[in-house]
Design an enzyme around this catalytic site. Sequence first.
Site, short mmCIF file in Angstrom:
data_model
loop_
_atom_site.label_atom_id
_atom_site.label_comp_id
_atom_site.label_asym_id
_atom_site.label_seq_id
_atom_site.Cartn_x
_atom_site.Cartn_y
_atom_site.Cartn_z
N ARG A 37 -25.64 -141.39 77.61
CA ARG A 37 -24.90 -141.16 76.36
C ARG A 37 -23.60 -141.98 76.30
NH1 ARG A 37 -25.77 -134.65 75.50
NH2 ARG A 37 -27.45 -134.83 73.97
N GLY A 358 -32.14 -135.43 75.47
CA GLY A 358 -32.14 -134.31 76.39
C GLY A 358 -32.89 -134.62 77.68
N GLY A 382 -31.19 -131.40 70.78
CA GLY A 382 -31.28 -130.46 69.66
C GLY A 382 -31.16 -131.14 68.31
C1 3PG Z 1 -26.19 -131.62 73.67
O1 3PG Z 1 -26.04 -131.87 74.86
O2 3PG Z 1 -27.22 -131.10 73.23
C2 3PG Z 1 -25.11 -132.00 72.72
O3 3PG Z 1 -24.06 -132.63 73.37
C3 3PG Z 1 -24.64 -130.77 71.97
O4 3PG Z 1 -24.15 -129.83 72.86
P1 3PG Z 1 -24.26 -128.30 72.50
O5 3PG Z 1 -25.72 -127.96 72.50
O6 3PG Z 1 -23.48 -127.58 73.57
O7 3PG Z 1 -23.64 -128.12 71.14
MG MG Z 2 -27.91 -128.66 73.14
#
Ligand code: 3PG
Ligand code: MG
Length: 401
Positions: A37, A358, A382
Amino acid sequence: MKTLRDLLDEGVSGRTVLVRSDLNVPIEDGAITDAGRIEASAPTLRALADAGARVIVAAHLGRPKGAPDRTLSLAPVAATLGEILGRTVELSEDVVGPSARSRSAALHNGEVLLLENVRFDARETSKSTDERAELADALVALTGSGGAFVSDGFGVVHRKQASVYDVAQRLPHYAGGLVSTEVDVLAKLTGGAEKPYAVVLGGSKVSDKLAVIEALAPKVDGLFIGGAMCFTFLAAQGHPVGDSLLQSEMIDTCKDLLERFGAKIYLPTDLVVAEAFSAATPVHTVAATEIPEGHMGLDVGPATVARFAEGLHTARTIFWNGPMGVFEMANFAGGTRGVAEAIIAATGDGAFSVVGGGDSAAAVRLLGLPEDGFSHISTGGGASLEYLEGKELPGLSVLET
Ligand code: 3PG
Ligand code: MG
């Protein structure tokens, strides 16, 4: 939606630009284990700094409880970002306090300041618009006059948070290069994807993927399911799953999905099972319909990989989200590696392939697979799923206004 290109055309030299990036990377014992990232966020920051902007980056790490937490400091991220950019990246000691204010005011053209973990301030994630507004105002104040906001944290655009959403309402706002790219790519997966269209889903919970299955199943030609979520489907077919992870409350939902989309759903035919969740445990490969009592499935087996690969071979569009097994342990990494290699092969034959961020993006890098073997690796876990589900993403819609 205005983009980074528009902002650069307006001219940024001497202006302070606030950028929201998603620098939420995995860290173990203080060391970043996957800088994907940060790498993906660098081009936008570099373009702004090169054009003479004074760059302030807001980002989060993990889920602190609205107060400073030393273990979730962005210090390792600042160091790695600095290395990648080839510039010093200062880190403020607070989010919008005295340190952030004095360091922002001291920025010269082309310099980059990273604010400490924006979630150390409880107002960032507050449900109260007024509370978020206070933090957003304070962030905007750091930019002085002529400020602008660049939204580049694709992984957080599904969050209605102060540094993602509310700041965009207060400053001229632009989609960063990463956000633009991600949106272009995901748009191809929702409308008019070239067929055959294959979707590979893994990960542990059916409930996390239910909405995306509902949204994509009618559009795709094959839905290949691995990871622990396959056990709820196998249970729905009446097979024993031993000690495997099971979401029993989702069995009826899986039955319903199998009834409606069964002709295009591919489940594992064999599995790698073990008696313990451990890297040292002996493993066996069994038929997916015959998981022995006292055993748990921890990866898909070689016959499954071969069958999935055959289906992926002819695909022209592929979306993959979620590992096939516990890839972090070498004895359960074969399924994820095999399926990833099949997607890479299809991409080589001209398919358009997207890895949803992810865990699957982390798996690609951890298993040493070539990142350029895929058409695109998303930085949003997400966020990419919610985009594909057709949900409105607050951090994107606010850029349209
Ligand atoms: C992630 O890792 O999915 C994003 O950085 C968002 O983080 P969060 O799910 O804690 O909002
Ligand atoms: Mg997340």
